[in-house]
Scaffold this active site. Structure first.
Site, mmCIF file in Angstrom:
data_model
loop_
_atom_site.group_PDB
_atom_site.id
_atom_site.type_symbol
_atom_site.label_atom_id
_atom_site.label_comp_id
_atom_site.label_asym_id
_atom_site.label_seq_id
_atom_site.Cartn_x
_atom_site.Cartn_y
_atom_site.Cartn_z
ATOM 1 N N ASP A 180 30.103 123.428 70.908
ATOM 2 C CA ASP A 180 30.736 122.540 69.928
ATOM 3 C C ASP A 180 31.605 123.385 68.999
ATOM 4 O O ASP A 180 31.171 124.449 68.525
ATOM 5 C CB ASP A 180 29.674 121.794 69.121
ATOM 6 C CG ASP A 180 30.274 120.706 68.243
ATOM 7 O OD1 ASP A 180 30.466 119.592 68.743
ATOM 8 O OD2 ASP A 180 30.556 120.999 67.066
ATOM 9 N N ILE A 181 32.843 122.931 68.752
ATOM 10 C CA ILE A 181 33.738 123.659 67.851
ATOM 11 C C ILE A 181 33.289 123.427 66.412
ATOM 12 O O ILE A 181 33.122 122.277 65.977
ATOM 13 C CB ILE A 181 35.196 123.200 68.032
ATOM 14 C CG1 ILE A 181 35.637 123.425 69.480
ATOM 15 C CG2 ILE A 181 36.125 123.946 67.076
ATOM 16 C CD1 ILE A 181 37.030 122.873 69.791
ATOM 17 N N GLU A 223 35.048 117.338 70.358
ATOM 18 C CA GLU A 223 35.169 118.797 70.374
ATOM 19 C C GLU A 223 34.016 119.470 71.114
ATOM 20 O O GLU A 223 33.744 120.647 70.923
ATOM 21 C CB GLU A 223 35.238 119.333 68.932
ATOM 22 C CG GLU A 223 33.970 119.147 68.126
ATOM 23 C CD GLU A 223 33.893 117.814 67.387
ATOM 24 O OE1 GLU A 223 33.212 117.769 66.345
ATOM 25 O OE2 GLU A 223 34.522 116.840 67.848
#
Length: 309
Positions: A180-181, A223
């Site tokens: 996950d960003i 994301e």
């Protein structure tokens, strides 16, 4: 009005597709048709030769198996196959035309009569290069995320299900990374969604630099990405996750005249003997990812039982 035998032969010879006659031992007695002389022609290579004279051992075995299966089953067989430059053994001008894979559809029908004391088949080969290209394009569209070029959720879950079954049949290790960003909403809010889209593309590109050809990376939405690592133990997957994390942290993200600092959090888990379905390994990776986010972000974390308590 009736057609004579020479007229029938002339008509068959005019067909653009190839019609070959093979004996049971793989000898090509003759071929008719195949008028596309500008294209590579396996028919012209095969006529008057055994398949083992023309093709590699593996490809020759495949041809023989198709011939003998059709004779044994006494029915029409339909198969698709490719002939690649590595399949050809003959160093002549015809085989030199083959610079890429050529795809064919074969319709193989056993003959009732014997030829020189052997059973035989008619092998009608149609060039399906254009159809194959279209099918591949449609398949890529159906399993690819349009924005990043990563695989989509559908393809990921298909691959995970296949590896889950393989693990429980053959106990081949398989691990999963959820990525996950960090603070992606802030990037969108501060720089705009076009900038966020470019970040997503570049993150995927950096992930790919750390993966093997057999690994599967998919965008799960927003994301978040998932990475499937076949034949990989949890400890090895954790090292892969750390390499991905460092590659992204050290990469300079430049988007629309902005330089953006990007980090990611990653959760790692593996398929286990006690898993009753694919959801279990996904949940463990998600729990590990949540722990990585909760305890500071920008880190790769292996699942521990205490995370789910």
């Amino acid at each position: 009005m009736h057609l004579s035998t020479p007229q029938l032969l002339e008509i068959v010879a005019a067909f653009p597709d190839s019609t070959l006659v093979f004996t049971e031992d793989g000898y090509c007695i003759a071929h008719l048709g195949d008028q596309e002389t500008h294209e590579f022609s396996s028919s012209r290579l095969l006529t008057g030769r055994f398949v083992s004279d023309v093709f590699s051992e593996e490809k020759a075995k495949w041809f023989l198996q198709q011939i003998r299966n059709s004779i044994f089953e006494q029915r029409l067989r339909v198969s698709e196959y490719a002939i690649s430059p590595d399949d050809i053994r003959l160093p002549n001008c015809e085989s030199a035309k083959l610079e890429r894979d050529h795809w064919f559809e074969a319709r193989i029908l056993p003959l009732n009569s014997f030829i020189d004391g052997q059973r035989a088949v008619v092998w009608a080969a149609r060039n399906i290069n254009e159809r194959y290209k279209l099918e591949q394009q449609l398949r890529r569209l159906s399993e690819t995320d349009e924005l990043t070029g990563a695989f989509n959720r559908r393809r990921f879950f298909e691959s995970l299900a296949n590896h889950y079954q393989t693990f429980h049949r053959h106990f081949l290790d398989c691990s999963l990374i959820m990525l996950d960003i960090d603070n992606f909403k802030r990037i969108n809010d501060q720089y705009g969604h076009p900038c966020g889209d470019r970040v997503l593309k570049q993150v995927y590109q950096q992930i790919c630099t750390q993966l093997r050809e057999v690994d599967i990376c998919a965008r799960m939405g927003g994301e978040e990405f998932s990475i499937l690592l076949p034949n990989t133990k949890t400890s090895e997957a954790l090292r892969s996750a750390e390499r991905i994390r460092i590659a992204i942290e050290e990469y300079t993200f430049t988007t629309l005249n902005h330089q953006v600092d990007v980090t990611v959090s990653l959760g790692v888990s593996s398929i286990e003997v006690t898993d009753s379905n694919c959801d279990s390994v996904l949940q463990r990776a998600d729990d590990a990812l949540y722990h990585a986010k909760k305890t500071g972000r920008n880190q790769a974390v292996q699942f521990l039982e205490e995370f789910s308590i």
